[in-house]
Write an enzyme that holds these catalytic residues in place. Structure first.
Site, PDB file in Angstrom:
ATOM      1  N   LYS A   1      51.045  26.366  40.162  1.00 50.33           N
ATOM      2  CA  LYS A   1      50.453  27.085  39.026  1.00 50.33           C
ATOM      3  C   LYS A   1      51.238  28.352  38.713  1.00 50.33           C
ATOM      4  CE  LYS A   1      46.857  30.173  39.208  1.00 50.33           C
ATOM      5  NZ  LYS A   1      46.933  31.224  38.183  1.00 50.33           N
TER       6      LYS A   1
ATOM      7  N   ILE B   1      46.790  43.976  48.528  1.00 51.68           N
ATOM      8  CA  ILE B   1      47.357  43.677  47.213  1.00 51.68           C
ATOM      9  C   ILE B   1      46.380  43.997  46.089  1.00 51.68           C
ATOM     10  CG2 ILE B   1      48.408  41.899  45.768  1.00 51.68           C
ATOM     11  CD1 ILE B   1      50.088  42.616  48.159  1.00 51.68           C
TER      12      ILE B   1
ATOM     13  N   ARG C   1      45.465  35.888  32.488  1.00 55.57           N
ATOM     14  CA  ARG C   1      46.365  37.037  32.570  1.00 55.57           C
ATOM     15  C   ARG C   1      47.829  36.651  32.347  1.00 55.57           C
ATOM     16  NH1 ARG C   1      44.345  41.590  34.122  1.00 55.57           N
ATOM     17  NH2 ARG C   1      46.447  42.374  34.458  1.00 55.57           N
TER      18      ARG C   1
ATOM     19  N   VAL D   1      49.417  46.462  33.718  1.00 58.63           N
ATOM     20  CA  VAL D   1      50.568  45.873  33.033  1.00 58.63           C
ATOM     21  C   VAL D   1      51.676  46.905  32.834  1.00 58.63           C
ATOM     22  CG1 VAL D   1      49.160  44.143  31.867  1.00 58.63           C
ATOM     23  CG2 VAL D   1      49.579  46.350  30.756  1.00 58.63           C
ATOM     24  N   ASP D   2      51.516  48.087  33.429  1.00 57.94           N
ATOM     25  CA  ASP D   2      52.506  49.132  33.181  1.00 57.94           C
ATOM     26  C   ASP D   2      53.885  48.759  33.703  1.00 57.94           C
ATOM     27  OD1 ASP D   2      51.398  49.371  35.780  1.00 57.94           O
ATOM     28  OD2 ASP D   2      52.188  51.405  35.962  1.00 57.94           O
ATOM     29  N   GLN D   3      53.953  47.922  34.757  1.00 55.38           N
ATOM     30  CA  GLN D   3      55.260  47.513  35.272  1.00 55.38           C
ATOM     31  C   GLN D   3      56.023  46.677  34.245  1.00 55.38           C
ATOM     32  OE1 GLN D   3      56.415  48.690  38.345  1.00 55.38           O
ATOM     33  NE2 GLN D   3      54.566  49.904  38.018  1.00 55.38           N
TER      34      GLN D   3
ATOM     35  N   ASP E   1      46.810  35.213  48.005  1.00 52.93           N
ATOM     36  CA  ASP E   1      46.146  34.015  47.483  1.00 52.93           C
ATOM     37  C   ASP E   1      45.664  33.072  48.586  1.00 52.93           C
ATOM     38  OD1 ASP E   1      46.300  34.764  44.870  1.00 52.93           O
ATOM     39  OD2 ASP E   1      47.943  33.427  44.326  1.00 52.93           O
TER      40      ASP E   1
ATOM     41  N   CYS F   1      41.099  36.336  36.211  1.00 54.76           N
ATOM     42  CA  CYS F   1      40.195  36.601  37.333  1.00 54.76           C
ATOM     43  C   CYS F   1      39.855  38.086  37.425  1.00 54.76           C
ATOM     44  CB  CYS F   1      40.843  36.179  38.653  1.00 54.76           C
ATOM     45  SG  CYS F   1      40.909  34.406  38.923  1.00 54.76           S
TER      46      CYS F   1
END
Length: 424
Positions: free
Chosen positions: A22, A334, A98, A129-131, A312, A122
């Site tokens: 995925k 994380i 996302r 999203v600043d990166q 994950d 999720c």
């Protein structure tokens, strides 16, 4: 609303084939927007997020042809980006996934403009999203956030640059990498994500004509090219699905072989399964786990970026610790809010104490089936795993989370001997 009912008590035995990843197929599908000819992607899994991505590509004007294929060959898609006419990813599609933000870099690099709604997906933390934005700005993009949309433009081609990520970001690395492929000059990405899915994306881009070195290391160097052509790429196997089935076998005291796997992408997970008492044998494309007649031992772990233990897989190992011998300590570094499955596992009789980003799990002799609710993708998998070893029936609600990341999980588990069914 559909639910999954699991009746516990069966050890899993047999073989299972792993689907395409995925977290690799989504950026790869977005990368087809960079090309000026059709791109064929094979080993594409049947997932809700893939359907959403195809809808998004179609919304932008791309033509997507799907070949359902066979069990052996897998599903493939032919994406023709030559008909793209729009550069706006609307809220209606982005809100559910996302990964939709991954069209930002390709659209900007290919067309000089892009508008992408701030993403959903999720509910496991802020995942800023600043990166993405800072990295694209380093390449010369003009970016603003207005009315819930990220609006990006460039004056001509993007320009290669050296950019150091403030923090390791998988999708951030992927977005900036895709944009850099068509930028003028050399781009150097430092503190880049090293995940196998990033390497798989780079392999796909190289197959289309990109010049990339260092993918899979913290330093990626991209020599910009003027165009990408068509080509073919097969998506790598899903290491998280692989790990989930291995944990299921370990928890139930079974013996399972996963085929079409990539063992080298799972070192941290395999080490923890061995620590739990499993006997593991690998080949180039398969993993066999044998836990017959044994109760797993509790394991402690800390999630961290690849090649360390993957976030994950955290929920699945928490489920394992719920029935293991001993006490396991799980540190989640994380994502915030990634212990939402704890309250549901408690309903099954688990003994878990949460202190900030740490969960202390004391193994119980047995769990008891109960109605539970999935809160996110991997949490839903952990509830199924717990249901496999619980007495009686466990009914899992809100399983639409599950369909975002697992292909036919109830059929695959059923083929291994689990008593599991989906109800309307």
């Amino acid at each position: 609303m559909a639910k999954i009912v699991v009746t516990g008590g069966q050890a899993l035995h047999g073989e299972v084939h792993i689907s395409g990843a995925k977290n690799a197929v989504l950026p790869i599908l977005c990368a087809t927007l960079l090309a000026d000819a059709p791109v064929e992607i094979s080993n594409v899994p049947h997932l809700h997020d893939v359907i959403t991505t195809v809808k998004l590509l179609s919304e932008l004007g791309a033509e997507v042809t799907i070949d359902e294929g066979t069990l052996a060959k897998g599903r493939s898609m032919l994406v023709d980006p030559r008909s793209v006419t729009h550069q706006v990813a609307p809220y209606e599609l982005v809100k559910t996934m996302r990964a939709s933000i991954l069209v930002l870099g390709p659209l900007l690099a290919r067309y000089g403009t892009a508008e992408v709604s701030l993403p959903g997906g999720c509910a496991i933390g802020s995942r800023p999203v600043d990166q993405h934005i800072k990295g694209l700005q380093a390449l010369g993009a003009d970016i603003s956030v207005e009315n819930g949309y990220i609006k990006a433009t460039s004056n001509g081609r993007l320009k290669g640059a050296r950019y150091v990520f403030d923090m390791v970001s998988v999708t951030g690395t992927e977005n900036v990498l895709m944009a850099a492929v068509l930028a003028e000059g050399t781009t150097v990405l430092e503190n880049a994500a090293m995940e196998p899915e990033v390497t798989d994306l780079a392999d796909c881009l190289i197959a289309l004509g990109a010049r990339i070195e260092g993918a899979g290391t913290p330093r990626i160097v991209v020599q910009g090219v003027e165009r990408l052509g068509g080509g073919h790429h097969a998506v790598l196997p899903d290491r998280i699905e692989t790990g989930t089935f291995l944990v299921a076998a370990a928890m139930t005291g079974g013996s399972v072989t996963v085929r079409r796997a990539r063992p080298e992408t799972l070192d941290a997970v395999l080490d923890k399964l061995t620590e739990a008492g499993a006997t593991i044998t690998t080949t180039a494309d398969s993993i066999t786990l044998d836990m017959q007649g044994k109760r797993p031992r509790a394991v402690s772990l800390t999630t961290a970026p690849y090649p360390a233990f993957p976030t994950d897989m955290q929920a699945q190992f928490m489920a394992l610790n719920c029935v293991a011998d001993g006490v396991g300590v799980i540190n989640e570094t994380i994502f915030e809010n990634r212990f939402m499955h704890v309250n549901e596992l408690l309903r099954l009789g688990a003994d878990i104490q949460v202190e900030g980003h740490t969960a202390i799990v004391r193994g119980a002799e047995r769990l008891s089936g109960a109605p539970v609710m999935a809160t996110d993708l991997r949490a839903s998998a952990s509830l199924i795993l717990a249901g496999l070893v619980a007495d009686g029936d466990t009914t899992i609600d809100r399983i639409y989370h599950l369909d975002r990341g697992y292909e036919n999980i109830e059929e695959k588990l059923g083929a291994l001997g689990a008593t599991i069914q989906r109800t309307a």
